[in-house]
Design an enzyme around this catalytic site. Structure first.
Site, mmCIF file in Angstrom:
data_model
loop_
_atom_site.group_PDB
_atom_site.id
_atom_site.type_symbol
_atom_site.label_atom_id
_atom_site.label_comp_id
_atom_site.label_asym_id
_atom_site.label_seq_id
_atom_site.Cartn_x
_atom_site.Cartn_y
_atom_site.Cartn_z
ATOM 1 N N ARG A 10 0.856 -1.180 0.000
ATOM 2 C CA ARG A 10 0.000 0.000 0.000
ATOM 3 C C ARG A 10 0.899 1.239 0.000
ATOM 4 N NH1 ARG A 10 -2.191 3.380 3.890
ATOM 5 N NH2 ARG A 10 -4.293 4.166 3.490
ATOM 6 N N SER B 138 -12.744 -2.580 0.783
ATOM 7 C CA SER B 138 -12.945 -1.995 2.104
ATOM 8 C C SER B 138 -14.414 -1.674 2.312
ATOM 9 C CB SER B 138 -12.157 -0.685 2.239
ATOM 10 O OG SER B 138 -10.804 -0.907 2.008
ATOM 11 N N LYS C 148 -3.870 6.167 8.691
ATOM 12 C CA LYS C 148 -4.629 6.623 7.512
ATOM 13 C C LYS C 148 -5.164 8.014 7.806
ATOM 14 C CE LYS C 148 -8.771 5.169 4.901
ATOM 15 N NZ LYS C 148 -8.445 5.355 3.497
HETATM 16 N N1 TZP Z 1 -7.968 1.532 6.390
HETATM 17 C C1 TZP Z 1 -8.721 1.699 7.473
HETATM 18 S S1 TZP Z 1 -7.793 2.005 8.852
HETATM 19 C C2 TZP Z 1 -6.342 1.882 7.962
HETATM 20 C C3 TZP Z 1 -6.634 1.623 6.641
HETATM 21 C C4 TZP Z 1 -5.655 1.475 5.553
HETATM 22 C C5 TZP Z 1 -5.011 2.072 8.573
HETATM 23 C C6 TZP Z 1 -4.609 0.951 9.476
HETATM 24 O O1 TZP Z 1 -3.333 1.178 10.034
HETATM 25 P P1 TZP Z 1 -2.963 0.747 11.514
HETATM 26 O O2 TZP Z 1 -1.579 1.328 11.720
HETATM 27 O O3 TZP Z 1 -2.923 -0.749 11.535
HETATM 28 O O4 TZP Z 1 -3.982 1.337 12.435
HETATM 29 MG MG MG Z 2 -7.954 3.510 -0.965
#
Ligand code: TZP
Ligand code: MG
Length: 226
Positions: free
Chosen positions: A49, A121, A150
């Site tokens: 990602r 998602s 994020k």
């Molecule tokens: N989508 C929803 S929360 C997120 C993504 C890509 C980030 C998750 O990162 P982390 O560090 O595991 O909380």
């Molecule tokens: Mg996206």
């Protein structure tokens, strides 16, 4: 043409799902090193990602994707690309994961065919139902807990989002995302997720191998009913 993924193989791959891009690592630590450690610790799937203003682009991005892809192949672990079906095809990825603001899931499915995994998602049951109709193989549900990884993440839903999706009789494999660590992994599995995904709990850990091992152990013990 490659055969579609079996349901049991998807559920098993989702158990300890590691996500990372070049800007998720600790300063001076190479993503190849972090991924190699995570795989040794027991990560069961990896999603590349590469997001954000300082993300790699063009040739650098494709070259890193290839290196990470090959590491996964050495470990027999599926490699999925976030939000880039073209890159996924170029590096012979096992699948593509798209969010709600990315290319439409139904369009990605047409491009990648039935043999590659399609993850979508979903924040709530309505998005989950739409993802099922679009041909998703699995759902990434979250953010479950607060996350600082994020930038545009919605408010954390808690495990209610997973319970609500299961209550609608959606049986598709689910991986939970957002603020997940070894400390809270068990409760998302008990709520109905097949696995947990994490970025920072592994990518920012001083010892990514140990962090992945702890996460995998937490999932295993709760899935086994411990
Ligand atoms: N989508 C929803 S929360 C997120 C993504 C890509 C980030 C998750 O990162 P982390 O560090 O595991 O909380
Ligand atoms: Mg996206």
């Amino acid at each position: 043409m490659t055969a579609a993924w079996q349901d049991a193989a998807i559920r098993s791959a989702l158990r300890t799902y590691f996500i990372m891009g070049s800007n998720n690592c600790r300063p001076g630590v190479r993503p190849e090193h972090v991924l190699a450690e995570a795989l040794q610790g027991g990560a069961t799937l990896f999603q590349y990602r590469e997001k954000g203003t300082d993300a790699l682009r063009g040739k650098e991005r494709a070259e890193l994707a290839w290196r990470l892809r090959l590491l996964c192949r050495e470990h027999g672990v599926p490699f999925v690309v976030n939000d880039d079906a073209e890159l996924a095809m170029e590096v012979e990825a096992d699948g593509v994961h798209v969010g709600q603001d990315d290319e439409r899931a139904s369009s990605v499915r047409r491009r990648i065919g039935a043999g590659r995994l399609l993850g979508v998602s979903a924040y709530d049951a309505a998005e989950a139902e739409a993802a099922v109709r679009a041909g998703a193989d699995y759902l990434g549900v979250g953010p479950i807990y607060a996350t600082s990884t994020k930038e545009d993440a919605k408010t954390a839903s808690g495990i209610r989002a997973i319970e609500a999706i299961r209550a609608r009789c959606i049986a598709l494999p689910i991986v939970a995302i957002g603020g997940i660590s070894a400390a809270n992994a068990a409760e998302v599995i008990r709520a109905g997720a097949d696995g947990v995904s994490a970025i920072s709990a592994i990518s920012l850990a001083e010892e990514p191998r140990e962090a992945a091992r702890r996460l995998a152990a937490a999932v295993r013990s709760s899935a086994d009913g411990a």
